[in-house]
Design a protein around this motif. Structure first.
Motif, PDB file in Angstrom:
ATOM      1  N   THR A 374     -43.767  23.526  58.979  1.00 33.98           N
ATOM      2  CA  THR A 374     -44.774  23.931  59.963  1.00 33.98           C
ATOM      3  C   THR A 374     -44.777  25.455  60.080  1.00 33.98           C
ATOM      4  O   THR A 374     -43.794  26.123  59.750  1.00 33.98           O
ATOM      5  N   ARG A 375     -45.911  25.970  60.528  1.00 34.28           N
ATOM      6  CA  ARG A 375     -46.034  27.392  60.833  1.00 34.28           C
ATOM      7  C   ARG A 375     -46.705  27.525  62.186  1.00 34.28           C
ATOM      8  O   ARG A 375     -47.553  26.713  62.554  1.00 34.28           O
ATOM      9  N   VAL A 376     -46.320  28.558  62.919  1.00 35.87           N
ATOM     10  CA  VAL A 376     -46.914  28.821  64.225  1.00 35.87           C
ATOM     11  C   VAL A 376     -47.500  30.225  64.211  1.00 35.87           C
ATOM     12  O   VAL A 376     -46.841  31.179  63.781  1.00 35.87           O
ATOM     13  N   THR A 377     -48.752  30.342  64.642  1.00 34.02           N
ATOM     14  CA  THR A 377     -49.440  31.629  64.703  1.00 34.02           C
ATOM     15  C   THR A 377     -49.949  31.847  66.115  1.00 34.02           C
ATOM     16  O   THR A 377     -50.448  30.919  66.756  1.00 34.02           O
ATOM     17  N   ARG A 378     -49.833  33.084  66.568  1.00 32.87           N
ATOM     18  CA  ARG A 378     -50.359  33.467  67.882  1.00 32.87           C
ATOM     19  C   ARG A 378     -51.386  34.559  67.701  1.00 32.87           C
ATOM     20  O   ARG A 378     -51.204  35.440  66.866  1.00 32.87           O
ATOM     21  N   TRP A 379     -52.467  34.510  68.477  1.00 34.08           N
ATOM     22  CA  TRP A 379     -53.403  35.610  68.484  1.00 34.08           C
ATOM     23  C   TRP A 379     -54.059  35.709  69.845  1.00 34.08           C
ATOM     24  O   TRP A 379     -53.941  34.822  70.681  1.00 34.08           O
ATOM     25  N   ARG A 380     -54.773  36.810  70.048  1.00 30.83           N
ATOM     26  CA  ARG A 380     -55.526  37.012  71.275  1.00 30.83           C
ATOM     27  C   ARG A 380     -56.976  36.640  71.024  1.00 30.83           C
ATOM     28  O   ARG A 380     -57.547  36.994  70.009  1.00 30.83           O
ATOM     29  N   GLN A 381     -57.558  35.924  71.972  1.00 34.05           N
ATOM     30  CA  GLN A 381     -58.943  35.480  71.867  1.00 34.05           C
ATOM     31  C   GLN A 381     -59.681  35.861  73.144  1.00 34.05           C
ATOM     32  O   GLN A 381     -59.193  35.606  74.245  1.00 34.05           O
ATOM     33  N   GLU A 382     -60.862  36.445  73.004  1.00 37.23           N
ATOM     34  CA  GLU A 382     -61.652  36.784  74.172  1.00 37.23           C
ATOM     35  C   GLU A 382     -62.507  35.598  74.610  1.00 37.23           C
ATOM     36  O   GLU A 382     -63.010  34.834  73.784  1.00 37.23           O
ATOM     37  N   PHE A 383     -62.655  35.451  75.924  1.00 36.85           N
ATOM     38  CA  PHE A 383     -63.471  34.396  76.519  1.00 36.85           C
ATOM     39  C   PHE A 383     -64.347  35.027  77.596  1.00 36.85           C
ATOM     40  O   PHE A 383     -63.845  35.735  78.476  1.00 36.85           O
ATOM     41  N   ASN A 384     -65.635  34.751  77.549  1.00 40.70           N
ATOM     42  CA  ASN A 384     -66.511  35.227  78.606  1.00 40.70           C
ATOM     43  C   ASN A 384     -66.269  34.431  79.881  1.00 40.70           C
ATOM     44  O   ASN A 384     -66.242  33.198  79.853  1.00 40.70           O
ATOM     45  N   THR A 385     -66.095  35.119  80.987  1.00 41.79           N
ATOM     46  CA  THR A 385     -66.017  34.440  82.268  1.00 41.79           C
ATOM     47  C   THR A 385     -67.435  34.179  82.769  1.00 41.79           C
ATOM     48  O   THR A 385     -68.398  34.792  82.301  1.00 41.79           O
ATOM     49  N   VAL A 386     -67.574  33.244  83.706  1.00 41.39           N
ATOM     50  CA  VAL A 386     -68.893  32.933  84.248  1.00 41.39           C
ATOM     51  C   VAL A 386     -69.485  34.199  84.871  1.00 41.39           C
ATOM     52  O   VAL A 386     -68.844  34.888  85.657  1.00 41.39           O
ATOM     53  N   GLY A 387     -70.701  34.502  84.489  1.00 43.05           N
ATOM     54  CA  GLY A 387     -71.390  35.702  84.961  1.00 43.05           C
ATOM     55  C   GLY A 387     -71.538  36.774  83.901  1.00 43.05           C
ATOM     56  O   GLY A 387     -72.395  37.654  84.033  1.00 43.05           O
TER      57      GLY A 387
END
Length: 443
Positions: A374-387
């Motif tokens: 197995t391999r584990v990867t982490r990254w940052r992801q942007e999400f728009n908040t409501v508005g």
């Protein structure tokens, strides 16, 4: 001295740098991580070709496909099998992704009553036509509540569970409780009638080719971008801790919204606040190499909340593109809910792997019985908040008066590789149209 400095070496920044280079300008890209490409990352191990970040490319990503053709990679985008599945009560229900409506009518996933209720979504299909890059500000009128709040007011609990929330979990690894209703409209636009494509040699092959022709500096930690009357200065620190102040005629900043708000000095308070409203979350993905290929024909299994609290989707990579796994072996990519990823981002990879394997076995018993590694990867992801979509038009209009410093990146629209690429190309085009560089223009 470069004509233009591009801050950020993800798909958006690389697209901008490519377009500017074709326009005859010299470009330097400063990337904070150890490689360019952002979430378009690939690892090779024991004969497996493993995409660590972005899973697949819908055929509706026309801008990205055109850019791939421009750099000679049209034939590298290969179609894969598109069978979209959803788990309910321990049963995996398959849908033909290329004939989705017909499949939904015939599926056992939904009751007859829920299928009849699908007519309530017809207006959303019409509204989804606004959820394209250019028209997204018009879709902002529907950005008044979360997807789940909207669904609870208009749909049965069954459609909420197995359609709207499960789709949001499966496609963006986040909950409909925090995602905007507009996110769901955009998913309809991007995936309705689409085929799934993958780069033959892995996602990273695209940014690797795109990066040719201009200078890329990795491990470059940018602190400030400041515009003056005669140019732009960019302050940054290299991998050895040395400080630099580079000058250029202009700059494209293609970083996450909160980073852009921090480093661009000349920015008014409203724009800065808008960019910080775009949530920069954490996502953990696990890859599972299998010693035997599963018999299932599915490409991607979506996992609803009722089937598992934090497992959101299982991609069968060996169906995505040829040669992703050695003959007769299998490769899975498992997406985990962003809130769970946030809580467990500092856990050891071995602990996460053990948790994921147990979760997959709980949802689909026996699927991971022959795990090789197995391999584990982490990254940052942007999400728009409501508005955010509601204010997107105002934000874009505020960028029209920018000259030497142009903004790009995921915070300019919905977060996906297609729209990120578009923001980079358009930032480059705006720079080329300023007249700062004489008669040089993009080809």
């Amino acid at each position: 001295m470069s004509d233009v400095i591009v801050v950020g070496g993800g798909p958006s920044g690389l697209a901008a740098a490519h377009r500017l280079t074709r326009g005859g300008l010299s470009v330097r890209v400063l990337e904070a991580s150890g490689r360019t490409g952002g979430k378009m990352s690939t690892t090779r191990q024991s004969g497996f070709v493993i995409d660590d970040g972005a899973f697949f490319i819908p055929s509706t990503y026309r801008t990205l496909r055109a850019l791939a053709a421009e750099i000679g990679m049209a034939d590298d985008l290969v179609p894969g099998r598109f069978v979209l599945s959803t788990v309910r009560d321990g049963v995996v229900h398959d849908l033909d992704g290329e004939h989705m409506v017909r499949s939904i009518v015939g599926t056992g996933l939904l009751s007859s009553r829920a299928k009849a209720e699908l007519a309530k979504l017809a207006p959303e299909l019409v509204r989804s036509r606004l959820a394209t890059y250019d028209r997204m500000p018009k879709a902002g009128r529907y950005d008044t509540q979360s997807l789940n709040d909207w669904a609870r007011a208009h749909l049965s609990a069954e459609l909420q569970e197995y359609l709207t929330d499960t789709t949001m979990r499966g496609i963006f690894a986040t909950s409909g409780d925090s995602a905007s209703r507009v996110d769901f409209l955009a998913i309809i636009t991007l995936f309705a009638g689409a085929n799934l494509l993958g780069f033959r040699n892995g996602m990273a092959s695209f940014p690797e080719r795109l990066s040719q022709g201009f200078e890329c500096v990795v491990h470059a930690d940018v602190h400030e971008v400041e515009e003056g009357p005669d140019g732009v200065t960019v302050s940054w620190t290299d991998a050895d801790g040395r400080d630099h102040i580079d000058s250029a005629a202009a700059c494209v900043v293609a970083t996450p919204g909160e980073m852009t708000a921090k480093i661009v000095i000349a920015m008014n308070d409203w724009r800065r606040d808008y960019l910080t409203r775009v949530r920069n979350g954490h996502v953990i993905v696990a890859n599972i190499a299998l010693g035997a290929r599963p018999a299932r024909e599915t490409t991607y299994i979506q996992v609803p909340r009722s089937s598992h609290p934090f497992l959101t989707g299982i991609l069968f990579d060996h169906h995505k593109a040829p040669d992703r796994a050695p003959a007769d072996k299998g490769l899975l990519t498992v997406a985990l809910l962003d809130s769970w990823s946030e809580d467990h981002r500092d856990d050891h990879d071995d602990d996460i792997s053990a948790t994921v394997l147990a979760a997959v076995d709980d949802v689909i018993p026996g699927l991971v019985a022959q795990t090789e590694f197995t391999r584990v990867t982490r990254w940052r992801q942007e999400f728009n908040t409501v508005g955010c979509y509601r204010d997107l038009g105002r934000f874009r209009e505020s960028c029209q008066s920018d000259t030497r410093v142009q903004l790009a990146g995921d915070s300019q629209c919905m977060q996906n590789i297609e729209y990120a690429t578009m923001t980079g190309l358009r930032a480059a085009d705006r720079l080329l149209a300023t007249g700062l560089f004489g008669g040089r223009r993009s080809g």
